[in-house]
Design an enzyme around this catalytic site. Structure first.
Site: not given
Ligand code: PLP
Length: 395
Positions: A198, A200, A324
Site C-alpha cells: 500500500s 500510504h 472504542c
Molecule cells: N494490511 C495491513 C497489515 C495494514 O496495516 C493495512 C493498513 O493499515 C492494510 C492492510 C490496509 O491497507 P489500505 O489502508 O491501503 O487499504
C-alpha cells in the site's frame, strides 16, 4: 504546531520528492495512459516506469505488478482470485492477528461456506511453523499470512511458510503492507505467489496500492472493466498516485539502510528509555523478529485512549491498542490473540517511526511520557489496588 508524528504504521507523510513528481500529472499531463495519441502515450510510459520501480523494490518483473487502489483491495483480490481459480478447494488458512482487510473477508467467506483456519500466535506474537504445516491440507485453496504485523511489528517467517505451501501445491499470499520499504524483500528468492502493498505506508499518497502476482499464477480479476493492467484490474489508472508509488518505492530502496540503522536506533532509544523511566510497562511482541520502526508498549493500569489524549496535548501522535466500540474499550484482536493480560492490553500504545523522525522527537516523548503515566495512575482507582496486589505477587 508541527506534530511529533509517531504513527507511521497508520499512514505516513508523502515524501516531498514524491509530491513534486506527481503534481504535473494532476495538471499538465492529464492524458489517458491507454490513449493512442502521443499526449496519452507519454503518460503510459511513465506508468510503465513506475511499474518497473515497484518491481525493482520487490525483486519482481514489471508485468508481475498490478496497480490497485489500496492494500485492502490487493488483499481482497489475492484471496478471491485464489478461490476463483481453485473452485474445488474450500479451505483458507490465515492467522488471528491479520489486518481486517483479510479477517473481515475470511469471516464473510466462512459465512459463504468456506472452512477458515485462523492460526493462533504465542505470547510474543509468533507463529508456530509446525502447527502451520499441519494445517495445510489438499483442500486448502490459499494461505494468507502477513509479512509483518501492523500493531506489534512482529515479522512472520513467510518465506519458510510459502515453501511449505508450495511443496503441497497450495497458493501463498502475504499481506506485506507494513513490511515493504522497511525490510528487504526479494521475490526471486522465495516462492510467494502473491503479495500486497500500500502506497500510504511508504510515503506515497493514500488510495494507491499494488498486488504482485508471480508469473504463471492463475489469476481472476476482482474489478472487471476495461483492459487496463492487462485485463487484471479494470478502471482507468490513478496516474499521479501510481507515479508517486513508483518513486516512493525507489526512495524506500535507497533508504532501507537508514530505516534499519537510524530509525531502529531511535525506536530502541525510545523503548529502552521508557522501560527504565516508567514503572510497570512492557513491550508487546518479539523484540528480535520485528520491524525496525515499531514499538508497542503497555502501561499497566492506564487506558491507552487516555494516554493518547494526553500525548495529543503535546502534539505527539501515536496509536492505542484498544478500540472504542459501542462505549466499551476492547483491547485489540492482536493483543488478545497474544494473551496480553487485560490490565496491560488496555494501556498499550503503538509508536511507529519513519525516516522523518529526529532525536528531538524521541527526546520529547521520553521527557513527556513518565509524567503523563504518573498523572493518569494517580487518578486511577485501580492503580493503588493493582500496585499492591502485583507488588505482593512479585514479592
Ligand atoms: N494490511 C495491513 C497489515 C495494514 O496495516 C493495512 C493498513 O493499515 C492494510 C492492510 C490496509 O491497507 P489500505 O489502508 O491501503 O487499504
Amino acid at each position: 504546531m508541527k506534530p511529533i508524528y509517531l504513527d507511521n504504521n497508520a499512514t505516513s507523510q508523502v515524501a516531498p520528492e514524491v509530491l513534486e513528481a506527481m503534481l504535473p500529472f494532476l495538471q499538465d499531463f492529464y492524458g489517458n495512459p491507454s490513449s493512442m495519441h502521443t499526449f496519452g502515450g507519454q503518460v503510459g510510459r511513465r506508468v510503465s516506469q513506475a511499474r518497473e520501480q515497484v518491481a525493482n523494490l520487490l525483486g519482481a518483473a514489471p508485468d508481475e505488478i498490478i496497480f490497485t487502489s489500496c492494500g485492502t483491495e490487493s488483499d481482497n483480490t489475492a484471496i478471491r482470485s485464489a478461490l476463483a481459480t481453485n473452485p474445488g478447494k474450500r479451505h483458507i488458512i490465515t492467522t488471528r492477528v491479520e489486518h481486517p482487510a483479510v479477517l473481515s473477508l475470511t469471516a464473510r467467506l466462512a459465512q459463504e461456506g468456506y472452512r477458515v483456519t485462523e492460526l493462533p500466535v504465542d505470547a510474543e506474537g509468533r507463529l508456530n511453523l509446525e502447527q502451520y504445516a499441519k494445517s495445510l491440507s489438499p483442500d486448502t485453496a490459499i494461505v494468507s499470512l502477513m509479512w509483518a504485523n501492523n500493531e506489534t511489528g512482529v515479522i512472520f517467517p513467510v518465506e519458510e511458510a510459502a515453501a511449505l505451501a508450495h511443496n503441497r501445491g497450495i497458493l501463498f499470499h502475504t499481506d506485506a503492507v507494513q513490511a515493504v520499504g522497511k525490510i528487504p524483500i526479494d521475490l526471486r528468492k522465495n516462492s510467494i505467489d502473491m503479495l500486497s502493498l500500500s502506497g500510504h505506508k511508504l510515503h506515497a499518497p493514500k488510495g494507491v496500492g499494488a498486488l504482485y502476482v508471480r508469473k504463471g499464477t492463475r489469476f481472476s480479476p476482482f474489478l472487471v472493466g476495461g483492459h487496463q493492467e492487462k485485463g487484471r484490474r479494470g478502471g482507468t489508472e490513478n496516474v499521479p498516485s501510481i507515479i508517486a508509488l513508483g518513486l516512493a518505492c525507489d526512495l524506500a530502496g535507497q533508504k532501507m539502510e537508514t530505516e534499519n540503522t537510524v530509525v531502529k536506533a531511535l525506536r530502541d532509544k525510545l523503548e529502552n528509555s521508557l522501560l527504565i523511566k516508567v514503572p510497570r510497562c512492557r513491550v508487546n511482541g518479539d523484540r528480535t523478529q520485528r520491524l525496525p520502526n515499531t514499538s508497542n508498549i503497555s502501561f499497566e493500569f492506564v487506558e491507552g485512549e487516555a494516554i493518547l489524549l494526553r500525548l495529543n496535548e503535546y502534539a505527539i501522535c501515536a496509536s492505542s491498542g484498544s478500540a472504542c466500540t459501542s462505549g466499551s474499550l476492547q483491547p485489540s484482536h492482536v493483543l488478545r490473540a497474544m494473551g496480553v493480560p487485560f490490565t496491560m492490553a488496555h494501556g498499550s500504545i503503538r509508536f511507529s517511526l519513519s525516516i522523518y523522525n529526529t532525536e528531538k522527537d524521541i527526546d520529547a516523548v521520553i521527557d513527556t511520557m513518565p509524567g503523563i503515566i504518573e498523572n493518569l495512575r494517580a487518578l486511577s482507582p485501580y492503580w493503588e489496588v493493582g500496585d499492591s496486589i502485583c507488588a505482593g505477587v512479585e514479592g
